[in-house]
Design a protein around this motif. Structure first.
Motif, mmCIF file in Angstrom:
data_model
loop_
_atom_site.group_PDB
_atom_site.id
_atom_site.type_symbol
_atom_site.label_atom_id
_atom_site.label_comp_id
_atom_site.label_asym_id
_atom_site.label_seq_id
_atom_site.Cartn_x
_atom_site.Cartn_y
_atom_site.Cartn_z
ATOM 1 N N GLN A 463 0.797 -1.251 -0.012
ATOM 2 C CA GLN A 463 0.087 0.365 -0.227
ATOM 3 C C GLN A 463 0.825 1.596 -0.395
ATOM 4 O O GLN A 463 0.519 2.372 -0.336
ATOM 5 C CB GLN A 463 -0.767 0.117 1.346
ATOM 6 N N VAL A 464 1.808 1.860 0.549
ATOM 7 C CA VAL A 464 2.615 2.141 0.644
ATOM 8 C C VAL A 464 4.124 2.960 -0.238
ATOM 9 O O VAL A 464 4.227 4.159 -0.535
ATOM 10 C CB VAL A 464 3.392 2.729 1.924
ATOM 11 N N PHE A 465 4.076 1.367 -0.655
ATOM 12 C CA PHE A 465 5.592 1.450 -1.928
ATOM 13 C C PHE A 465 5.131 0.759 -2.756
ATOM 14 O O PHE A 465 5.521 -0.332 -2.853
ATOM 15 C CB PHE A 465 6.897 0.920 -0.752
ATOM 16 N N PRO A 466 3.600 1.090 -3.282
ATOM 17 C CA PRO A 466 3.558 -0.030 -4.381
ATOM 18 C C PRO A 466 4.550 0.201 -5.228
ATOM 19 O O PRO A 466 4.981 1.147 -5.998
ATOM 20 C CB PRO A 466 2.616 0.938 -4.564
ATOM 21 N N GLN A 467 4.431 -0.919 -6.037
ATOM 22 C CA GLN A 467 5.934 -1.190 -7.318
ATOM 23 C C GLN A 467 4.944 -0.561 -9.044
ATOM 24 O O GLN A 467 3.885 -0.516 -9.376
ATOM 25 C CB GLN A 467 6.172 -2.729 -7.613
ATOM 26 N N GLY A 468 5.410 0.902 -9.344
ATOM 27 C CA GLY A 468 5.269 1.051 -10.908
ATOM 28 C C GLY A 468 4.325 2.591 -10.416
ATOM 29 O O GLY A 468 3.950 2.943 -10.961
ATOM 30 N N SER A 469 3.561 3.270 -9.226
ATOM 31 C CA SER A 469 3.268 3.974 -8.434
ATOM 32 C C SER A 469 3.817 4.606 -7.594
ATOM 33 O O SER A 469 4.865 4.159 -6.894
ATOM 34 C CB SER A 469 1.405 3.616 -8.227
ATOM 35 N N VAL A 470 2.974 5.401 -7.490
ATOM 36 C CA VAL A 470 3.717 7.270 -6.238
ATOM 37 C C VAL A 470 2.644 7.388 -5.425
ATOM 38 O O VAL A 470 1.360 7.836 -6.009
ATOM 39 C CB VAL A 470 4.391 7.538 -6.902
ATOM 40 N N VAL A 471 2.414 7.225 -4.189
ATOM 41 C CA VAL A 471 1.921 8.083 -3.277
ATOM 42 C C VAL A 471 2.176 9.015 -3.541
ATOM 43 O O VAL A 471 2.962 10.080 -3.524
ATOM 44 C CB VAL A 471 2.026 7.478 -1.745
ATOM 45 N N GLY A 472 1.389 10.057 -2.256
ATOM 46 C CA GLY A 472 1.358 11.618 -2.570
ATOM 47 C C GLY A 472 2.957 12.243 -1.566
ATOM 48 O O GLY A 472 2.641 10.598 -0.646
ATOM 49 N N HIS A 473 3.042 12.536 -1.287
ATOM 50 C CA HIS A 473 4.620 12.907 -1.603
ATOM 51 C C HIS A 473 4.016 13.509 0.617
ATOM 52 O O HIS A 473 3.711 14.732 0.598
ATOM 53 C CB HIS A 473 4.571 14.750 -2.254
ATOM 54 N N GLY A 474 4.773 12.763 1.264
ATOM 55 C CA GLY A 474 5.298 12.792 2.381
ATOM 56 C C GLY A 474 3.929 12.112 2.749
ATOM 57 O O GLY A 474 4.157 11.758 4.238
ATOM 58 N N SER A 588 9.822 19.698 2.615
ATOM 59 C CA SER A 588 9.152 17.840 2.702
ATOM 60 C C SER A 588 9.770 16.906 2.856
ATOM 61 O O SER A 588 9.722 15.739 3.264
ATOM 62 C CB SER A 588 8.099 18.394 1.558
ATOM 63 N N TYR A 589 10.444 16.751 1.650
ATOM 64 C CA TYR A 589 12.061 16.007 1.340
ATOM 65 C C TYR A 589 12.536 15.750 3.061
ATOM 66 O O TYR A 589 12.397 14.488 3.644
ATOM 67 C CB TYR A 589 13.351 16.181 0.459
ATOM 68 N N LEU A 590 12.941 17.017 4.015
ATOM 69 C CA LEU A 590 13.401 16.509 4.824
ATOM 70 C C LEU A 590 12.501 15.885 6.425
ATOM 71 O O LEU A 590 13.023 15.066 6.703
ATOM 72 C CB LEU A 590 14.167 17.699 5.669
ATOM 73 N N GLN A 591 11.997 16.721 5.872
ATOM 74 C CA GLN A 591 10.304 16.121 7.108
ATOM 75 C C GLN A 591 10.248 14.887 6.646
ATOM 76 O O GLN A 591 9.725 13.717 7.488
ATOM 77 C CB GLN A 591 8.960 17.006 6.989
ATOM 78 N N ASP A 592 9.886 14.123 5.573
ATOM 79 C CA ASP A 592 9.676 13.024 5.211
ATOM 80 C C ASP A 592 10.703 12.027 5.552
ATOM 81 O O ASP A 592 10.861 10.609 6.817
ATOM 82 C CB ASP A 592 9.158 12.641 3.653
ATOM 83 N N ALA A 593 11.806 12.753 5.324
ATOM 84 C CA ALA A 593 13.541 11.668 5.429
ATOM 85 C C ALA A 593 13.568 12.298 7.204
ATOM 86 O O ALA A 593 13.689 10.195 7.355
ATOM 87 C CB ALA A 593 14.904 12.087 5.057
ATOM 88 N N LYS A 594 12.943 12.175 8.166
ATOM 89 C CA LYS A 594 12.910 12.554 9.081
ATOM 90 C C LYS A 594 12.606 10.771 9.911
ATOM 91 O O LYS A 594 12.025 10.945 11.283
ATOM 92 C CB LYS A 594 12.465 13.836 10.265
#
Length: 674
Positions: A463-474, A588-594
């Motif tokens: 659900q969170v890391f689907p193959q071939g598709s991208v979930v919303g940023h963050g 957004s990238y830093l908050q996601d990485a944290k």
């Protein structure tokens, strides 16, 4: 031309068609040779050829040889196809004839044996049967009869007599069988059909000797009956009346010997607290009663297992446990103990395979009853396996009932809460059930949690890391944070599985960080091409300036020094549009990485952040040096190198990695040098 001409023995610049035809046979013989080596053949040609025209001519010759051979091969296949079919039919016919021949040989052997038996006197026949019985052992019987390996369950069992009889069915059906008489049982076996003449049988029945009765059949002089209590009756016909009498006498003698053997088992002594005050005869009667109960225990266990009365069977085994231990010290005790152990294994297997339902139907009492019975039998390993298997079925059934409603974070919250709360509850129940066992069972629970966590991560990643598709940023970072937060529930049982959860989630986290980094770099490159190096204008009512200011306050950066207020409703920021867009996406990238950070992704994260910041700083260094844009360029450069990058370094060292990041600090040194 000298190469191909030398090969063909011609003169001139090109190879003629006549020369090719002339040397056709020469090349064909070379290609058909068993020792033909393609590499050496090509090397030899290349040495002798000078231009492309020569190579093309040789290629044409080889292709024509190939097409000719292919056509010949097809014609040969079509020509031989009919012969192949006829040969196959002939082989099938010969196989059928060989099969019939094998049957005829078997019948001839049986006929010769019957004629030989009739010609030999009864005394010699009896001596032959005795010799066969004396030579026969349990090992030979197991090899001779399929399914007779159960004979090894009782130690001390010996064969007494065996012979061939005719079994008469209810519908006047007859079949040849071989009957084996042993010290404690009677086994019947039917011959198997074999093409070869090797003797082989298949087990039909195995009757305990003490539960059968053998008697004559009044209707036929050569027949006798064997009745198994309570209803089964088998009718056998011997070759002669003398053979029938011999079988009946041997069965009766074996039953008497069995009774004497059982009678030799000493009566079990009563414990001191079991002796009743009274006469000596009363105590002797109680001793005899306990001995009889122990001898009848295997049959009682069979009844309980057939009726699925597991509780009664376990109670009988526990009551007889002290007496069973004393049997090992007696002469014939191991035989009775082997029978009881066989029923114990059967009972254990049935308890282990009990289906208590799944999901909402797997009630607590229903799932704990078989586990409790196994613990009473001291089968701790089977009990833990059954307990955890039932819990696993219930857990997966509950999770599958969770519906995909609302946002991704809402579904992950329900999924994580259900999974980890259930696992924690299973740990509490596990401690309560297996707390009094002498052997440690917690490793089994830990291994179960690990296997269930792998199943949870597989479902989570789909659900969170689907193959071939991208979930919303963050969204990925928020979902990982939710799962890690709920994983802390296991700490109440003294089990911290967050490190294992990080390891299982690492492939998905690494892929997400890589994908987001690529998106930031591509967006920065695109904005750099479209940058006009002008001040950014915002309206006071839009609130965009307030949002940007709140974002920078996360890193203790003051935006007001870069803001210029106009007389009307407009605010100008002396930063380029590409820098402001980069700050927002990079935040957004830093908050996601944290939220997703762990030691395994440290190097990847630092490399990604370094490349992003280096690229943005480099874009400012190569900005145009016009007077009209110099103010915005200098302001953006100062903001990035003096304000934002130091703030990012502090944020990483204090809230993410908890360690210095010298790799990123080198960006500042490079910027100052430039």
């Amino acid at each position: 031309s000298s190469g191909i001409n030398a090969e063909y023995g011609q003169k001139g610049d090109h190879v003629t068609q006549g020369a090719m035809s002339e040397h056709w046979e020469h090349y064909e013989n070379k290609l058909k040779n068993e020792s033909f080596k393609p590499k050496e053949f090509v090397q030899q040609l290349c040495k002798n050829l000078d231009n492309a025209q020569d190579l093309y001519s040789v290629k044409k010759v080889v292709e024509e040889i190939k097409h000719t051979n292919s056509s010949d091969l097809k014609r040969n296949v079509y020509r031989n196809y009919g012969q192949f079919i006829e040969t196959s039919k002939e082989i099938t016919y010969l196989e059928a004839e060989m099969y019939k021949l094998g049957h005829l040989l078997t019948e001839q052997k049986a006929l010769i044996s019957a004629l030989t038996d009739d010609s030999i006197s009864s005394d010699k026949n009896e001596a032959l049967e005795v010799s066969i019985s004396e030579d026969m052992t349990i090992g030979k019987i197991v090899e001779l009869v399929q399914g007779a390996a159960v004979l090894h369950d009782i130690p001390g069992r010996k064969p007494l007599w065996n012979g061939t009889l005719t079994e008469l069915g209810e519908d006047e059906d007859e079949r040849q069988i071989r009957l084996f008489l042993m010290t404690d049982c009677i086994m019947s076996a039917a011959p198997t059909k074999r093409i070869f003449m090797s003797e082989s049988y298949k087990l039909i029945d195995l009757l305990e000797l003490k539960n059968v009765t053998a008697m004559e059949d009044q209707e036929n002089k050569c027949c006798f009956k064997i009745t198994q209590y309570p209803t089964n009756t088998f009718l056998y016909r011997a070759e002669s009346e003398q053979k029938k009498i011999e079988w009946l006498s041997r069965i009766k003698r074996a039953q008497q010997d069995l009774k004497e053997t059982v009678g030799q088992i000493p009566e079990l002594e009563l414990k001191r607290d079991e002796i009743v005050e009274g006469t000596w005869e009363e105590n002797q009667r109680r001793q005899k009663f306990r001995t009889d109960l122990l001898l009848e225990l295997p049959e009682q266990l069979d009844v309980c297992i057939a009726q699925r009365d597991f509780e009664n069977a376990v109670r009988k085994l526990r009551d007889a446990k002290p007496d069973i231990a004393k049997l090992e010290q007696t002469t014939h005790g191991p035989e009775i103990k082997a029978r009881i152990d066989k029923r114990l294994r059967q009972l254990t297997d049935m308890l282990t395979e009990v289906n208590t339902g799944s999901g909402m139907y797997a009630h607590g009492k229903a799932s704990k009853k078989p586990v409790k019975q196994l613990l009473l039998l001291e089968k701790v390993t089977q009990a833990t396996s059954l307990f955890l298997r039932n819990k696993s079925t219930s857990l997966k059934s509950c999770i599958r009932r969770i519906k995909m409603e609302g946002t991704m974070t809402l579904y992950i919250t329900k999924l994580s809460q259900t999974f980890f709360s259930t696992v924690a509850a299973v740990g509490t129940d596990f401690k309560a059930v297996f707390n009094n066992t002498e052997t440690g069972c917690l490793p089994a629970y830990v291994a179960w949690v690990e296997s269930e966590l792998e199943w949870f991560v597989a479902m989570f990643s789909r659900q969170v890391f689907p193959q071939g598709s991208v979930v919303g940023h963050g969204v990925a970072g928020e979902c990982v944070a939710i799962a890690l937060k709920h994983a802390e529930q296991l700490s109440s049982n003294g089990l911290d599985m967050r490190f294992l959860l990080h390891r299982l989630l690492h492939p998905g986290i690494a892929e997400t960080l890589k994908r987001d980094h690529i998106q930031i770099m591509e967006a920065s490159q695109l904005r750099a091409k479209e940058e006009y190096w002008k001040k950014v204008q915002y309206s006071r009512q839009s609130g965009e300036t307030k949002q940007l200011d709140d974002l920078l306050k996360t890193y203790n950066v003051d935006l007001s020094k870069y803001c210029v207020t106009a007389g009307d409703d407009r605010i100008y920021i002396t930063l380029s549009h590409s820098v402001i867009s980069f700050v927002r996406s990079f935040h957004s990238y830093l908050q996601d990485a944290k939220k997703m950070y762990n030691v395994r992704v440290k190097k990847q994260l630092i490399d990604s952040i370094t490349s992003c910041l280096q690229f943005q700083a480099f874009q400012l260094q190569i900005a145009p040096d016009d007077e009209s844009v110099r103010t915005v360029v200098n302001s953006s450069n100062m903001f990035l190198t003096r304000e934002f990058i130091p703030a990012v370094i502090t944020f990483l060292e204090t809230q993410v990695t908890q360690q210095p990041v010298p790799q990123i600090r080198r960006i500042l040194d490079t910027a100052e040098m430039l």
